[in-house]
Design a protein around this motif. Sequence first.
Motif, PDB file in Angstrom:
ATOM      1  N   ALA A  12      25.199 -16.200  21.061  1.00 17.41           N
ATOM      2  CA  ALA A  12      25.305 -14.970  21.781  1.00 17.41           C
ATOM      3  C   ALA A  12      24.395 -13.841  21.323  1.00 17.41           C
ATOM      4  O   ALA A  12      24.437 -13.285  20.129  1.00 17.41           O
ATOM      5  CB  ALA A  12      26.868 -14.463  21.534  1.00 17.41           C
ATOM      6  N   PRO A  13      23.611 -12.964  22.115  1.00 15.87           N
ATOM      7  CA  PRO A  13      22.999 -11.982  21.927  1.00 15.87           C
ATOM      8  C   PRO A  13      23.498 -10.805  21.074  1.00 15.87           C
ATOM      9  O   PRO A  13      22.804  -9.992  20.583  1.00 15.87           O
ATOM     10  CB  PRO A  13      21.935 -11.649  23.033  1.00 15.87           C
ATOM     11  N   ASN A  14      24.808 -10.524  21.396  1.00 10.90           N
ATOM     12  CA  ASN A  14      25.438  -9.513  21.122  1.00 10.90           C
ATOM     13  C   ASN A  14      26.349  -9.742  19.669  1.00 10.90           C
ATOM     14  O   ASN A  14      26.975  -9.008  19.205  1.00 10.90           O
ATOM     15  CB  ASN A  14      26.535  -9.143  22.127  1.00 10.90           C
ATOM     16  N   SER A  15      25.943 -10.856  18.956  1.00  7.06           N
ATOM     17  CA  SER A  15      26.548 -10.971  17.755  1.00  7.06           C
ATOM     18  C   SER A  15      26.328 -10.111  16.842  1.00  7.06           C
ATOM     19  O   SER A  15      24.986  -9.526  16.871  1.00  7.06           O
ATOM     20  CB  SER A  15      26.350 -12.640  17.202  1.00  7.06           C
ATOM     21  N   SER A  64      32.178 -25.934  15.950  1.00  7.03           N
ATOM     22  CA  SER A  64      32.280 -25.015  14.776  1.00  7.03           C
ATOM     23  C   SER A  64      32.722 -23.636  15.432  1.00  7.03           C
ATOM     24  O   SER A  64      33.821 -23.294  14.654  1.00  7.03           O
ATOM     25  CB  SER A  64      30.753 -24.761  14.192  1.00  7.03           C
ATOM     26  N   VAL A  65      32.267 -23.211  16.429  1.00  5.81           N
ATOM     27  CA  VAL A  65      32.821 -22.056  16.985  1.00  5.81           C
ATOM     28  C   VAL A  65      34.224 -22.301  17.412  1.00  5.81           C
ATOM     29  O   VAL A  65      35.181 -21.229  17.479  1.00  5.81           O
ATOM     30  CB  VAL A  65      31.849 -21.464  18.006  1.00  5.81           C
ATOM     31  N   ALA A 169      25.979 -19.174  13.807  1.00  6.74           N
ATOM     32  CA  ALA A 169      26.776 -18.755  14.996  1.00  6.74           C
ATOM     33  C   ALA A 169      28.275 -18.588  14.523  1.00  6.74           C
ATOM     34  O   ALA A 169      29.004 -17.740  14.741  1.00  6.74           O
ATOM     35  CB  ALA A 169      26.785 -19.747  16.121  1.00  6.74           C
ATOM     36  N   ALA A 170      28.554 -19.760  13.934  1.00  4.78           N
ATOM     37  CA  ALA A 170      30.001 -19.713  13.233  1.00  4.78           C
ATOM     38  C   ALA A 170      30.349 -18.393  12.415  1.00  4.78           C
ATOM     39  O   ALA A 170      31.332 -17.935  12.357  1.00  4.78           O
ATOM     40  CB  ALA A 170      30.475 -21.034  12.599  1.00  4.78           C
TER      41      ALA A 170
END
Length: 652
Positions: A12-15, A64-65, A169-170
């Motif tokens: 996600a780009p907003n992470s 994972s997520v 990501a996780a």
Amino acid sequence: MSSSSQSAHRAAPNSPSVDGDLPLSGDRPEFTLRAVLIGILVATFIGFTYPQIVLRLGFGPNMSVVSAFLGFIIISIIGKLVAKKGNRFEYNIVQTAGTAAGQQGFMVIVLAAFDLLAAKPELGTKIELSTLQIFLWLTTAGALGVLLAVPLRKHYIDEEKLTFADGTAAGETLILLDTNYRAAKRGIWALTIGGLAGFIHTLTSQAARWRIFPEQRSFGEWGTQLHLGTSWSLLSVASGMLVGLRVTVSMGLGMAVWFFVPDMLKDQGIITAFDYRSMLRWIMWPALGLMVSGGLTALALKWKLIVRTFKDIKVTSIDSTDFPIKWVAIGSVVLSVALIALQKIALDQPVWLSVAAILISIPVMLVGTRVLGETNWAPISTMANMVQVFFAGLAPGNIAANMFGSGMSGTVAANGEHLMQDYKAGKLIGSNNRYLTYMQLIALPFGALAVAIVYPLLKAQKGIGPDRYGLAPEYASQVTEAGLSAPASVRWAGMAEALSKGLDQLPQYALWAFAVGCVLGIVFTLLEGKSKWIPSATSMGLGMLIEGYYVLAMVIGGVIQHLWSRANPKQEGELAIPLSSGVIVGEAFAVLAIVLLTLFSGLFTGVTPAESLISTDVWGAAFFLMVAGALWFARKTRGAGDLTPPRSGGGH
């Protein structure tokens, strides 16, 4: 993605930005009894539900997520009840358990390949594993892979700082859940809505007693014969949204072969029967060519990366937060001996075969881990095909040796590779690496037990492959679809069959089709870096093996994701992954409910699904003993700061 060699994660780009310099957990609770217990529950759930996803699609979406979200939701609910909040370290324990179980669930492709080969009496190979043998085999091989990978953490994570996109990501998700609850709340709602939609739709389309909607719609009688049309499965749409437009369009191009090749084969007299089963037995050969040559070419293009793996690999000092290296050495020896003994005594495989499989799994793991770390592509199936060629040379014509050797080495290597994803997430949030390894080892047998129980049930109810191998007669009237297509298993079994017999035994012109597929796979892979519009060879091959019903639904999902990202990239970046993951979780819950209802219905009415023969009292007792042992171990090994979550810890 998790275990897929075909999928790629879209972070996600907003992470939130993370740099890996967060402090260690310190006095914030991490390896708590509730985190371990919830991790066991999540691992068991994923072990029960993941096999159907893999056998239907040929790959496994990222767990994972999903596991991180599940850990957050369950711990938050419990935290409100007992006024003890959770934190990212506890959520990561649950995420680690889910990842481990997902890897066990993915290796069901080997079990299905065994059955596909057993369905052909002319091969003279009948490999049948009992529930106990599946459990012991997956657990032992998986645990060995984890231990062999432990010393590699310092090299791949600390020194080379490889990306490991799923782990990154996780980790980003865990930080978001722990520090910005308001921002995370929208993702939680998206996950929940997707979950409800997936659960309701699956029950009303797949459960015989509640079926309201058809599972798919065919393109007329012709489409019914060749399984061409569209599935109404939200799982397929959600999976398409996760892997993106390029992969799904490539799969769609592979599916397009089914629109013109069958008529050509029939007109030329190459195939006499105009049905899905007969056509797949020919079309699988160009598909195998695309997938194998595409995968091997992709590895060859990374030759510098592979050389560097063997040149630079070293085991540096292990710090106090690592799993003890002494335990690694002792455990690896014990598990290797146990695995060799299991294959010799229970599966009648020679000792040299098991020794060779264990030895070859180490370089396979080294190469696979680096490729996974840099590209987020886990080349499990491709590397397994290479191992199959190796065993074909060691034991010519021996299908059992080929399958057990490649299956064992693949299971060992795959579990080691994906431990690095958990280490990467732990690095970002400051987890204790020893606790993550503990949780991996604890979760593995629960995932293996769930797989060992659910696979015979899936085989009995739905059948495996186009022949519906193993479909129990009492379910024949309930099954409307053509079974679980198991495309990855078709590929694995097809390679074993091709390597075991003379070329004159292959379908007419199949070898030429395989050669054409190999050439196209090489060409497409070489051109991939030139333009984003060049299709993926491995995805095209996969699209030829998966039933057209599901491929078209995935293409629709890829188009939805692409249009959404163009119209509102911020919203898509924030909500697409949790929404799609929620659909997958919802369908997984529904499938688990259907399986359990069928199981208990059979027990109460005296109808036991064919070939499952599950003794629920024995396995139930074993499950609770395993839980008790895991909680006792967690209590004995946790640190002083991990005793009880404080009332004020881990703000949301």
